[in-house]
Design an enzyme around this catalytic site. Structure first.
Site, PDB file in Angstrom:
ATOM      1  N   TYR A 123     -13.580 -20.301 -80.598  1.00  0.00           N
ATOM      2  CA  TYR A 123     -14.758 -21.061 -80.144  1.00  0.00           C
ATOM      3  C   TYR A 123     -15.961 -20.787 -81.056  1.00  0.00           C
ATOM      4  O   TYR A 123     -16.716 -21.702 -81.391  1.00  0.00           O
ATOM      5  CB  TYR A 123     -15.041 -20.628 -78.699  1.00  0.00           C
ATOM      6  CG  TYR A 123     -16.059 -21.436 -77.942  1.00  0.00           C
ATOM      7  CD1 TYR A 123     -15.849 -22.775 -77.656  1.00  0.00           C
ATOM      8  CD2 TYR A 123     -17.223 -20.831 -77.455  1.00  0.00           C
ATOM      9  CE1 TYR A 123     -16.782 -23.497 -76.918  1.00  0.00           C
ATOM     10  CE2 TYR A 123     -18.150 -21.537 -76.711  1.00  0.00           C
ATOM     11  CZ  TYR A 123     -17.929 -22.875 -76.446  1.00  0.00           C
ATOM     12  OH  TYR A 123     -18.844 -23.579 -75.717  1.00  0.00           O
ATOM     13  N   LYS A 157     -17.824 -23.721 -83.040  1.00  0.00           N
ATOM     14  CA  LYS A 157     -19.221 -24.062 -82.717  1.00  0.00           C
ATOM     15  C   LYS A 157     -20.165 -23.761 -83.883  1.00  0.00           C
ATOM     16  O   LYS A 157     -21.120 -24.502 -84.115  1.00  0.00           O
ATOM     17  CB  LYS A 157     -19.655 -23.324 -81.450  1.00  0.00           C
ATOM     18  CG  LYS A 157     -18.989 -23.850 -80.162  1.00  0.00           C
ATOM     19  CD  LYS A 157     -19.192 -25.338 -79.962  1.00  0.00           C
ATOM     20  CE  LYS A 157     -18.963 -25.786 -78.518  1.00  0.00           C
ATOM     21  NZ  LYS A 157     -19.034 -27.247 -78.363  1.00  0.00           N
ATOM     22  N   SER A 178     -23.037 -23.996 -79.194  1.00  0.00           N
ATOM     23  CA  SER A 178     -22.993 -22.980 -78.135  1.00  0.00           C
ATOM     24  C   SER A 178     -23.689 -21.724 -78.629  1.00  0.00           C
ATOM     25  O   SER A 178     -23.657 -21.437 -79.838  1.00  0.00           O
ATOM     26  CB  SER A 178     -21.541 -22.645 -77.811  1.00  0.00           C
ATOM     27  OG  SER A 178     -21.475 -21.437 -77.077  1.00  0.00           O
TER      28      SER A 178
HETATM   29  N1  LIG Z   1     -21.393 -24.832 -69.788  1.00  0.00           N
HETATM   30  C1  LIG Z   1     -22.071 -24.137 -70.679  1.00  0.00           C
HETATM   31  O1  LIG Z   1     -22.892 -23.251 -70.364  1.00  0.00           O
HETATM   32  C2  LIG Z   1     -21.885 -24.419 -72.135  1.00  0.00           C
HETATM   33  C3  LIG Z   1     -22.491 -23.560 -73.061  1.00  0.00           C
HETATM   34  C4  LIG Z   1     -22.382 -23.830 -74.413  1.00  0.00           C
HETATM   35  C5  LIG Z   1     -21.669 -24.932 -74.829  1.00  0.00           C
HETATM   36  N2  LIG Z   1     -21.051 -25.738 -73.916  1.00  0.00           N
HETATM   37  C6  LIG Z   1     -20.324 -26.897 -74.441  1.00  0.00           C
HETATM   38  O2  LIG Z   1     -20.654 -28.043 -73.690  1.00  0.00           O
HETATM   39  C7  LIG Z   1     -19.533 -28.938 -73.681  1.00  0.00           C
HETATM   40  C8  LIG Z   1     -19.183 -29.302 -72.256  1.00  0.00           C
HETATM   41  O3  LIG Z   1     -18.798 -28.121 -71.574  1.00  0.00           O
HETATM   42  P1  LIG Z   1     -18.757 -27.996 -69.982  1.00  0.00           P
HETATM   43  O4  LIG Z   1     -19.343 -26.680 -69.668  1.00  0.00           O
HETATM   44  O5  LIG Z   1     -19.299 -29.227 -69.358  1.00  0.00           O
HETATM   45  O6  LIG Z   1     -17.174 -27.883 -69.764  1.00  0.00           O
HETATM   46  P2  LIG Z   1     -16.224 -28.528 -68.650  1.00  0.00           P
HETATM   47  O7  LIG Z   1     -14.954 -27.784 -68.813  1.00  0.00           O
HETATM   48  O8  LIG Z   1     -16.899 -28.577 -67.333  1.00  0.00           O
HETATM   49  O9  LIG Z   1     -16.057 -30.043 -69.158  1.00  0.00           O
HETATM   50  C9  LIG Z   1     -15.382 -30.362 -70.352  1.00  0.00           C
HETATM   51  C10 LIG Z   1     -14.786 -31.739 -70.222  1.00  0.00           C
HETATM   52  O10 LIG Z   1     -14.151 -32.061 -71.471  1.00  0.00           O
HETATM   53  C11 LIG Z   1     -12.880 -32.630 -71.185  1.00  0.00           C
HETATM   54  N3  LIG Z   1     -12.011 -32.429 -72.330  1.00  0.00           N
HETATM   55  C12 LIG Z   1     -11.371 -31.297 -72.703  1.00  0.00           C
HETATM   56  N4  LIG Z   1     -10.673 -31.520 -73.833  1.00  0.00           N
HETATM   57  C13 LIG Z   1     -10.876 -32.814 -74.160  1.00  0.00           C
HETATM   58  C14 LIG Z   1     -10.419 -33.651 -75.224  1.00  0.00           C
HETATM   59  N5  LIG Z   1      -9.609 -33.195 -76.198  1.00  0.00           N
HETATM   60  N6  LIG Z   1     -10.841 -34.940 -75.250  1.00  0.00           N
HETATM   61  C15 LIG Z   1     -11.651 -35.424 -74.296  1.00  0.00           C
HETATM   62  N7  LIG Z   1     -12.100 -34.691 -73.261  1.00  0.00           N
HETATM   63  C16 LIG Z   1     -11.726 -33.395 -73.201  1.00  0.00           C
HETATM   64  C17 LIG Z   1     -12.414 -31.930 -69.926  1.00  0.00           C
HETATM   65  O11 LIG Z   1     -11.393 -32.678 -69.264  1.00  0.00           O
HETATM   66  C18 LIG Z   1     -13.706 -31.827 -69.132  1.00  0.00           C
HETATM   67  O12 LIG Z   1     -13.918 -32.965 -68.321  1.00  0.00           O
HETATM   68  C19 LIG Z   1     -18.420 -28.229 -74.445  1.00  0.00           C
HETATM   69  O13 LIG Z   1     -18.430 -28.629 -75.802  1.00  0.00           O
HETATM   70  C20 LIG Z   1     -18.819 -26.779 -74.341  1.00  0.00           C
HETATM   71  O14 LIG Z   1     -18.273 -25.992 -75.360  1.00  0.00           O
HETATM   72  C21 LIG Z   1     -21.143 -25.500 -72.584  1.00  0.00           C
END
Ligand SMILES: NC(=O)c1ccc[n+]([C@@H]2O[C@H](COP(=O)([O-])OP(=O)(O)OC[C@H]3O[C@@H](n4cnc5c(N)ncnc54)[C@H](O)[C@@H]3O)[C@@H](O)[C@H]2O)c1
Length: 302
Positions: A155, A159, A142
């Site tokens: 976080y 990360k 991230s």
């Molecule tokens: N959205 C962004 O802009 C962004 C930016 C940087 C990093 N990320 C990273 O991308 C990844 C996905 O994020 P997102 O934005 O799609 O989030 P989101 O909240 O939309 O989806 C996350 C999913 O992970 C599942 N989850 C949570 N804990 C879990 C566990 N212990 N085991 C299995 N599943 C689990 C949730 O039920 C959900 O379906 C994450 O690692 C997040 O930190 C996202």
């Protein structure tokens, strides 16, 4: 791209970016094990993929400890015969400033992201080494882990730690032909819908309106599907020589992050550095090179 015959696991693939990664991998022929802590979300994702003509099975479970990680690899092997790609995407947030963060908030985020990435990558590495035919580990970082962010102690720790592990694993697994990379995504998901500076663009996407170039280029912000091409690329034979990297993706933006490196070096030959000597050299040599923290966003257009 054609990943027919390849088998992938994507954690946290019930919604958001993970769902987009699983759909994209299945869309180019990979068979996918869809994991999520939410069983209904995992099954809905499997239905979406299979209705579109892809191959997928659901394996619910909370990523963190070894049991779920090992079960995911076992499921891929019993269902599809082998494993080629592991995407460690599952994630949660528990945001608050340092002085208010509880041990539980810290542990929850570190457990899912950092320990979950470790246990999943370890299970994949064991299997890849047994198979002897290489593999791909794609971990999710991230911008917060790269540069820090207000209110995200847990976080940021997790990360940044993931990218540190990726560099280490890329060295350890090179001989086995396994590449290990970190993807640094930005996209409209449940995780970003409450971020204040992204709110207008999240609303625009929800209303089906196109995003302005400022959002797509400068913020690198778009829909989750727009981050998925990088996952498919890194999983493909085209990326066989790419390992140990942190690569940003989102909207119209694709970016290679640097790793930390010394930017200013002075020597005190033969004497080492006393506090007085550091104070003397600091203003002229180091002061103007102090590093910024947090994302440095350009001003939005008026
Ligand atoms: N959205 C962004 O802009 C962004 C930016 C940087 C990093 N990320 C990273 O991308 C990844 C996905 O994020 P997102 O934005 O799609 O989030 P989101 O909240 O939309 O989806 C996350 C999913 O992970 C599942 N989850 C949570 N804990 C879990 C566990 N212990 N085991 C299995 N599943 C689990 C949730 O039920 C959900 O379906 C994450 O690692 C997040 O930190 C996202």
């Amino acid at each position: 791209m054609n990943l027919s015959g390849k088998v992938a696991i994507v954690t946290g693939a019930g919604r958001g970016l993970g769902l987009a990664y699983a759909q994209a991998l299945a869309g180019v022929g990979a068979a996918v094990v869809v994991n999520d802590v939410d069983p209904a979300a995992a099954e809905a994702a499997v239905a979406l993929i299979t209705e579109a003509g892809g191959r997928a099975v659901g394996q619910a479970g909370a990523v963190g400890g070894a049991e779920v990680a090992d079960a995911l690899v076992r499921r891929a092997v019993t269902e599809f015969g082998h494993l080629d790609i592991f995407v460690t995407n599952a994630g949660v947030l528990r945001d608050t400033v340092l002085w208010k963060m509880t041990d539980e908030q810290f542990d929850t985020v570190v457990d899912v992201h950092l320990r979950g990435t470790f246990t999943c990558a370890r299970a994949a590495a064991v299997r890849f080494r047994e198979q002897g035919s290489g593999g791909r580990i794609i971990c999710i970082g991230s911008p917060t882990g790269q540069v820090g962010n207000f209110g995200q102690t847990n976080y940021a720790a997790a990360k940044a730690g993931i990218v540190g592990m990726v560099r280490t694993w890329s060295m350890e697994l090179a001989r086995a032909g396994v590449t290990v990379n970190a993807v640094i995504p930005v996209a409209a998901t449940g995780m970003t819908e409450t971020v204040p500076f992204l709110k207008p663009y999240v609303d625009a996407l929800a209303a089906g309106e196109p995003l302005p170039p400022y959002a797509r280029r400068e913020l690198g912000f778009g829909g989750p599907g727009e981050a998925a091409g990088l996952i498919v690329f890194l999983a493909s034979d085209e990326a066989a020589g790419i390992t140990g990297q942190a690569i940003g993706i989102g909207g119209d933006r694709l970016a290679l992050w640097t790793h930390p490196t010394e930017t200013v070096v002075e020597f005190a030959d033969g004497t080492g550095w006393s506090a007085d000597a550091i104070a003397k050299v600091w203003p002229d040599s180091f002061a103007e090179h102090l590093q910024t923290v947090g994302q440095q966003l350009p001003e939005p257009p008026k």
